[in-house]
Design a protein around this motif. Structure first.
Motif, PDB file in Angstrom:
ATOM      1  N   LEU A   1      26.210  17.778  54.927  1.00 24.79           N
ATOM      2  CA  LEU A   1      25.464  17.646  53.676  1.00 24.79           C
ATOM      3  C   LEU A   1      23.964  17.639  53.959  1.00 24.79           C
ATOM      4  N   ARG A   2      23.570  17.028  55.044  1.00 25.31           N
ATOM      5  CA  ARG A   2      22.154  17.027  55.421  1.00 25.31           C
ATOM      6  C   ARG A   2      21.667  18.459  55.647  1.00 25.31           C
ATOM      7  N   GLN A   3      22.476  19.270  56.281  1.00 27.41           N
ATOM      8  CA  GLN A   3      22.062  20.643  56.500  1.00 27.41           C
ATOM      9  C   GLN A   3      22.023  21.432  55.189  1.00 27.41           C
ATOM     10  N   LYS A   4      22.949  21.137  54.310  1.00 24.37           N
ATOM     11  CA  LYS A   4      22.989  21.821  53.010  1.00 24.37           C
ATOM     12  C   LYS A   4      21.759  21.501  52.188  1.00 24.37           C
ATOM     13  N   HIS A   5      21.306  20.243  52.253  1.00 19.79           N
ATOM     14  CA  HIS A   5      20.140  19.808  51.470  1.00 19.79           C
ATOM     15  C   HIS A   5      19.011  19.399  52.410  1.00 19.79           C
ATOM     16  N   ALA A   6      18.630  20.321  53.277  1.00 16.36           N
ATOM     17  CA  ALA A   6      17.651  20.002  54.320  1.00 16.36           C
ATOM     18  C   ALA A   6      16.323  19.523  53.745  1.00 16.36           C
TER      19      ALA A   6
ATOM     20  N   ALA B   1      19.560   6.245  45.708  1.00 15.52           N
ATOM     21  CA  ALA B   1      19.604   7.673  45.404  1.00 15.52           C
ATOM     22  C   ALA B   1      18.537   8.389  46.206  1.00 15.52           C
ATOM     23  N   ARG B   2      18.833   9.614  46.580  1.00 14.72           N
ATOM     24  CA  ARG B   2      17.868  10.501  47.224  1.00 14.72           C
ATOM     25  C   ARG B   2      17.640  11.674  46.294  1.00 14.72           C
ATOM     26  N   THR B   3      16.381  12.026  46.085  1.00 16.19           N
ATOM     27  CA  THR B   3      16.060  13.069  45.108  1.00 16.19           C
ATOM     28  C   THR B   3      15.052  14.052  45.696  1.00 16.19           C
ATOM     29  N   HIS B   4      15.206  15.307  45.261  1.00 17.89           N
ATOM     30  CA  HIS B   4      14.223  16.335  45.615  1.00 17.89           C
ATOM     31  C   HIS B   4      14.396  17.475  44.621  1.00 17.89           C
ATOM     32  N   GLY B   5      13.374  17.697  43.813  1.00 16.49           N
ATOM     33  CA  GLY B   5      13.498  18.721  42.784  1.00 16.49           C
ATOM     34  C   GLY B   5      14.636  18.386  41.841  1.00 16.49           C
ATOM     35  N   ASP B   6      15.567  19.324  41.699  1.00 19.43           N
ATOM     36  CA  ASP B   6      16.722  19.119  40.822  1.00 19.43           C
ATOM     37  C   ASP B   6      17.923  18.538  41.560  1.00 19.43           C
ATOM     38  N   THR B   7      17.757  18.222  42.827  1.00 22.90           N
ATOM     39  CA  THR B   7      18.885  17.722  43.624  1.00 22.90           C
ATOM     40  C   THR B   7      18.890  16.195  43.622  1.00 22.90           C
ATOM     41  N   VAL B   8      20.081  15.625  43.400  1.00 19.67           N
ATOM     42  CA  VAL B   8      20.242  14.168  43.431  1.00 19.67           C
ATOM     43  C   VAL B   8      21.475  13.836  44.269  1.00 19.67           C
ATOM     44  N   LEU B   9      21.319  12.909  45.190  1.00 19.96           N
ATOM     45  CA  LEU B   9      22.440  12.375  45.959  1.00 19.96           C
ATOM     46  C   LEU B   9      22.457  10.866  45.791  1.00 19.96           C
ATOM     47  N   ILE B  10      23.645  10.301  45.759  1.00 23.20           N
ATOM     48  CA  ILE B  10      23.798   8.850  45.609  1.00 23.20           C
ATOM     49  C   ILE B  10      24.701   8.334  46.720  1.00 23.20           C
TER      50      ILE B  10
ATOM     51  N   MET C   1      26.792  15.236  36.203  1.00 27.06           N
ATOM     52  CA  MET C   1      28.116  15.218  36.791  1.00 27.06           C
ATOM     53  C   MET C   1      27.937  15.239  38.317  1.00 27.06           C
ATOM     54  N   PHE C   2      28.681  14.390  39.003  1.00 27.64           N
ATOM     55  CA  PHE C   2      28.578  14.302  40.454  1.00 27.64           C
ATOM     56  C   PHE C   2      29.898  14.691  41.106  1.00 27.64           C
ATOM     57  N   ARG C   3      29.780  15.175  42.348  1.00 28.62           N
ATOM     58  CA  ARG C   3      30.960  15.466  43.157  1.00 28.62           C
ATOM     59  C   ARG C   3      31.024  14.468  44.295  1.00 28.62           C
ATOM     60  N   ASN C   4      32.168  13.841  44.467  1.00 25.20           N
ATOM     61  CA  ASN C   4      32.361  12.938  45.591  1.00 25.20           C
ATOM     62  C   ASN C   4      32.459  13.784  46.869  1.00 25.20           C
ATOM     63  N   VAL C   5      31.497  13.639  47.744  1.00 25.19           N
ATOM     64  CA  VAL C   5      31.409  14.483  48.946  1.00 25.19           C
ATOM     65  C   VAL C   5      32.660  14.360  49.800  1.00 25.19           C
ATOM     66  N   PHE C   6      33.287  13.187  49.821  1.00 24.17           N
ATOM     67  CA  PHE C   6      34.443  12.969  50.684  1.00 24.17           C
ATOM     68  C   PHE C   6      35.741  13.415  50.015  1.00 24.17           C
ATOM     69  N   THR C   7      35.956  13.002  48.776  1.00 23.50           N
ATOM     70  CA  THR C   7      37.232  13.298  48.120  1.00 23.50           C
ATOM     71  C   THR C   7      37.225  14.603  47.348  1.00 23.50           C
ATOM     72  N   GLY C   8      36.036  15.069  46.983  1.00 27.26           N
ATOM     73  CA  GLY C   8      35.936  16.285  46.180  1.00 27.26           C
ATOM     74  C   GLY C   8      36.109  16.052  44.695  1.00 27.26           C
ATOM     75  N   SER C   9      36.396  14.839  44.266  1.00 23.81           N
ATOM     76  CA  SER C   9      36.624  14.571  42.852  1.00 23.81           C
ATOM     77  C   SER C   9      35.307  14.516  42.092  1.00 23.81           C
TER      78      SER C   9
ATOM     79  N   LEU D   1      27.775  10.749  46.706  1.00 27.87           N
ATOM     80  CA  LEU D   1      27.916  11.661  45.574  1.00 27.87           C
ATOM     81  C   LEU D   1      26.804  12.704  45.573  1.00 27.87           C
ATOM     82  N   GLU D   2      27.182  13.917  45.247  1.00 27.30           N
ATOM     83  CA  GLU D   2      26.242  15.027  45.164  1.00 27.30           C
ATOM     84  C   GLU D   2      26.231  15.520  43.714  1.00 27.30           C
ATOM     85  N   MET D   3      25.036  15.600  43.112  1.00 21.63           N
ATOM     86  CA  MET D   3      24.962  16.075  41.738  1.00 21.63           C
ATOM     87  C   MET D   3      25.501  17.502  41.670  1.00 21.63           C
ATOM     88  N   GLU D   4      26.462  17.697  40.746  1.00 25.37           N
ATOM     89  CA  GLU D   4      27.133  18.986  40.681  1.00 25.37           C
ATOM     90  C   GLU D   4      26.515  19.877  39.625  1.00 25.37           C
TER      91      GLU D   4
END
Length: 1010
Positions: free
Chosen positions: A894-899, A924-933, A968-976, A1003-1006
């Motif tokens: 995920l770090r590489q995806k959202h470098a 939460a981590r934010t950058h532009g339109d990207t949000v991670l929790i 809407m967020f995606r659970n990075v581990f479970t995919g839900s 969680l990754e903002m979907e």
């Protein structure tokens, strides 16, 4: 031309200015070489690691397992591999898009074997061409050591060792050497004449006065007599000596090789000089010869008081180098900058910068040299193989342009063009000086902060009482640190204090107002200052316009405390010391006197750090055993855990000032691995049960305690450490094989043997008490014996199993918080699975990478089929550690995806609401339109024992900003998919359902739903 090249390289570096996203630290040595490391590269790339993080691999002392004892800066360590192996390894990294951060040791070198620079100094003393490379006091306090290096390598008193015949002279290839077991020391060249003239008339009678071999020998003797003396420091004479002594050796070697008579003569003289045990007077000649060498052999116990070369801490085999000298800097970094220029190495980790004379200048030198090397590569590329003699002039102009920009523009990209991380220990309020041209530290401060989150603050009073009752004493942590720093200065670093004291005395003699200060009073004031100094060091340098405000505060505070504790001491002595350290010189003092005072202040700074490290980390941390998970490098065990608000504050500071600082949780230097600390932290969730178990175990093992004249062995305090060690490091899982238990037994025995020596209470490395050491070993053996220790082992096993799952949750929680926090995530070798290691060398055991690669492949396949089923399986059975590997891999990817987010993104601390609001940490981590929790539970033991996390966290919410309501967020581990909802604090995430799916939340903002 230079201006155009400067602009071109500046643009090039700015466009490529990339810091690592993550690192993976590996220890390279003869059992884990470049070839082994190369084989792991595909696995590390799949894991999501951006940069390989290598231990030092320049040539080290043979057999070194760590590489911090470099003996030759110009060569690779042959035990790690050949240049071809290194090139292949670097090529594999490039092929997989990975960088390499290399550990660099600028403070010291190994001197026990094979160090040509050090051997030249021992051979030639102040007249060595390398004399300035090492931090040697050629005019020490002891007159007998003038122009000599003290070598404390003997196992007994010098005279005894000599007369036992343990010092042996030898002759080989035209040179004489002295041997003492593994040590091979050069003989001073002028002393060759003493050996060669012994019985010369005998040789003359045998060969005849005109024999060419005799004539050649007499000519060699004349040349020896004309060598400049070993005290000569004039540069031309030094070079002459260096040249002529080698010519003499070649001539002597040739003459001996050409004459059997001359060879027999030399061998006979060597035997005569070596003496005969039992005949005391037969050693007089060798004794006289050694008196004229540039070193003084001594018993190893002498080192603490009389050694006259600066060491790494108190390790005699590591001599400090003067990297502040441009020639030394160049010699020590030449190969490293070749690798940087070639792209083999992309970043540096700097070991122990607090040992440097001027760290601030050193880091600027690194960045400047990096820029110049890149410019040189561009300059040579533009020539397309041609030659141009203008480079020296171009280089000088480039350096001027670089300095003008960097000094005039503090935020210039050139100031940090090269990624540099520093092993800086930050105690208390200590921070990295903002003037340093570095990206941050190696992460000890973060390791302690994230681990401290899982220490329950409510248990402090209870565990303090338990510890003090068990150990039978009340421990004042600050006073303990003070006393142990005094111990270090009295025993292992007395020499450094003696040198500083005499220098301070000389300074006092410069002024009629201070000349009446006695040497002893100045020494006492200096010792008191260092013992009370609250941080590792200050960074006064003399070339910046103003002192760092924090440095001024530390010095002023310490002086005031010293005055308060020493009311019978003349306060003006402390004022005198303060003014020197702060550069407050009297108006009438000239430039020469100011330079002497500044040098004293800067040398003192090199001593406060080692005294703090030895007194705190290597002594107090093995004595103050209230909760040993807090006793970590850079830790503050007097403070019980870490508040979430402070953790968030530090993360916010990192975003603002040091976004590429490293985040670690285990290293090659940590006292206990991350997973051991995580389990021990669970003790704070059941303090009463821990008190009962500790008392019960003390009763069960009391028959194993020996009774020595000095007291019980082991002591109650050491027993308390043993109990926490066994609980914390006991192998994971319900079933532990007999082989695993036998290995665990061995590791604990060795650990406790080291721990009691480090504590320096009943035994130590320098003054071992064999009776106490043996009693500790017998105690551990009896506790682990299946017969005598069965009741103890069964009870510890049951208690370990009770807290184990909560410890696993702690470990996963701190891992997740590390992976999502701002900074460069570091993973220590093997820690992608459970790692229950103790202090080195235990934490440097071999790692099974084939197993890890196999498990990662299986996890990826299972995730591709059904992520939720995989997460359910991993959550149910945590014992095999696959869950940790899964969390690490998914998060690194995920770090590489959202470098950009992880390199430049913002940080938002999130509050919690509901019944278990204090029992989780989220942000939460934010950058532009990207949000991670990210969110991790803590204090989970009660929850696990009363129905599980899902039930316990029912009604507890992670509160979110209102702006997140439609996301809407995606659970990075479970995919839900996860949608925020209304909670007691407004918009939030219900933690009960999330923890039902997986132990930690990422969680990754979907997408936005409007």
């Amino acid at each position: 031309m230079a201006e155009g090249l400067f602009a071109q390289v500046r643009r090039e570096l700015e466009s490529r200015r990339v810091t690592p996203l993550s690192t993976y630290r590996m220890q390279l040595h003869q059992d884990f070489t470049f070839q082994h490391a190369k084989a792991t590269v595909p696995y590390l790339a799949r894991l999501g690691v951006s940069d390989f993080y290598a231990s030092p691999y320049l040539k080290a002392t043979p057999g070194s397992t760590h590489g911090y004892d470099c003996v030759d800066h110009q060569r690779l360590n042959p035990e790690v591999g050949t240049p071809e192996d290194h090139a292949a390894f670097c090529a594999a990294l490039r092929e997989h898009g990975m960088g390499q951060v290399l550990d660099v040791v600028p403070n010291h070198m190994g001197i026990e074997r094979d160090n040509r620079l050090w051997l030249d100094v021992l051979e030639n003393g102040p007249s060595s061409v390398y004399a300035k490379f090492f931090d040697i006091d050629w005019r020490p306090v002891k007159d007998e050591l003038a122009d000599k290096v003290l070598l404390p390598i003997l196992g007994d008193q010098y005279g005894i060792v000599l007369e036992r015949g343990e010092l042996k002279l030898s002759f080989d290839a035209g040179a004489f050497h002295l041997h003492y077991y593994d040590h091979r020391l050069p003989v001073a060249p002028r002393q060759y004449a003493r050996i060669l003239r012994h019985g010369l008339e005998r040789l003359e009678t045998q060969l005849g006065a005109e024999h060419p071999h005799l004539v050649e020998l007499l000519s060699i003797l004349t040349a020896l007599e004309h060598l400049p003396p070993r005290t000569e420091v004039d540069r031309a004479k030094v070079i002459e000596r260096h040249r002529e002594k080698e010519v003499i050796k070649r001539r002597l070697a040739a003459a001996v090789a050409d004459s059997p008579e001359l060879l027999a003569y030399v061998e006979q003289n060597v035997r005569a000089f070596n003496g005969t045990p039992g005949n005391v007077r037969s050693f007089d000649m060798l004794d006289s010869l050694l008196q004229e060498c540039s070193y003084r052999l001594a018993h190893w116990r002498v080192a603490g008081e009389e050694i006259n070369y600066r060491r790494f801490f108190d390790i005699n085999g590591l001599a400090a180098i003067r990297v502040e000298d441009p020639d030394v800097f160049t010699e020590a970094h030449q190969r490293i900058f070749e690798w940087l220029r070639e792209g083999c190495v992309t970043g540096l980790r700097i070991d122990h910068p607090d040992g440097l004379f001027d760290p601030t200048a050193y880091f600027l030198d690194l960045q400047e040299r990096f820029f110049v090397e890149r410019a040189r590569a561009r300059f040579e590329a533009d020539l397309k193989g041609g030659q141009d003699t203008r480079w020296p002039q171009v280089e000088a102009l480039l350096r001027g342009l670089w300095r003008a920009e960097v000094m005039g523009t503090p935020d210039s990209p050139l100031r940090k063009a090269l990624f540099v991380s520093v092993e800086k220990i930050q105690g208390g309020r200590e921070r990295i000086p903002e003037a340093w041209a570095v990206h941050g530290t190696t992460g000890y401060r973060f390791a302690n902060a994230v681990s401290g989150l899982f220490v329950h603050p409510a248990a402090e009073a209870h565990l303090t009482e338990t510890y003090e009752r068990f150990a039978g004493a009340t421990q004042d942590f600050a006073e303990l640190v003070y006393q142990k720093k005094l111990l270090i200065m009295r025993v292992s670093m007395a020499s450094e204090i003696n040198v500083l004291s005499h220098e301070l005395n000389r300074i006092s003699e410069m002024n009629r107002r201070t000349r009446d200060f006695t040497l002893n009073s100045l020494r006492r004031a200096l010792i008191e200052f260092i013992a009370l100094f609250p941080v590792y060091r200050t960074y006064v340098d003399g070339w910046r316009a103003e002192l760092d405000a924090r440095d001024v505060e530390y010095i002023e505070w310490t002086i005031q405390r010293a005055k308060e504790r020493n009311t019978n001491t003349n306060a003006s002595i402390f004022d005198f010391l303060r003014d020197i350290l702060l550069g407050r010189y009297p108006d009438h003092v000239g430039d020469d006197e100011k330079a002497v005072m500044l040098r004293f202040a800067m040398k003192l700074q090199q001593v406060t750090g080692p005294v703090m490290a030895k007194g705190l980390e290597d002594t107090v941390f093995y004595i103050y055993n209230r909760l040993v998970s807090l006793n970590e490098v850079g830790g503050e065990p007097e403070h019980f855990g870490m508040r979430a608000s402070i953790f968030h504050q530090r993360n916010e500071e990192r975003v603002a000032h040091w976004p590429a600082s490293m985040l670690t949780s285990s290293t090659h230097d940590t006292k206990r691995s991350e997973d051991v600390r995580a389990r021990i932290n669970v003790l704070t969730e059941l303090p009463e049960a821990w008190r009962e178990r500790a008392r019960a175990w003390a009763d069960l093992t009391q028959p194993f305690v020996s009774h020595l004249p000095s007291g019980p062995a082991p002591s109650a305090n050491d027993t308390y450490l043993f109990f926490q060690t066994v609980v914390g490091a006991w192998p994971m899982g319900e079933q532990v094989s007999a082989q695993e238990m036998a290995e665990f037994h061995r590791r604990v025995r060795e650990y406790m043997g080291k721990a009691i020596k480090e504590a320096k209470v009943r035994t130590s490395w320098t003054n071992p008490d064999g009776s106490y050491d043996d009693a500790m070993a017998r105690y551990v053996d009896a506790c682990f014996d299946p017969k005598t220790g069965r009741a103890f082992l069964d009870d510890v096993r049951a208690f370990k199993r009770r807290i184990e799952r909560a410890g696993q949750h702690n470990a996963l929680g701190q891992l997740l918080l590390k992976l999502a926090s701002p900074g460069v995530v570091d993973t220590y070798q093997g820690c992608e699975l459970w790692d229950l290691s103790l202090v080195d060398p235990d934490n440097r055991r071999p790692v099974d990478y084939a197993l890890r690669e196999k498990l990662l492949t299986a996890l990826d396949a299972d995730a591709a089929k059904d992520r939720q089923a995989l997460c359910a399986r991993l959550s149910k059975d945590l014992d095999d550690g696959q869950v940790k590997l899964f969390v690490l891999a998914e998060s690194l990817r995920l770090r590489q995806k959202h470098a950009d987010l992880f390199r430049k993104g913002g940080y938002l601390a999130l509050e919690l609401s509901g019944p278990r609001a204090p029992a989780a940490v989220g942000f939460a981590r934010t950058h532009g339109d990207t949000v991670l929790i990210a969110c991790a539970p803590r204090y989970t033991l009660e929850a696990l024992e009363s129905g599980g996390l899902s039930k316990a966290y029912d009604g507890t919410f992670l509160d979110l900003p209102e702006a997140y309501a439609g996301m809407m967020f995606r659970n990075v581990f479970t995919g839900s998919q996860v949608r925020p909802q209304q909670g007691p604090g407004g918009v939030g995430l219900a933690l009960g359902p999330l923890f039902a799916e997986f132990p930690v939340v990422l969680l990754e903002m979907e997408r936005s739903t409007g």
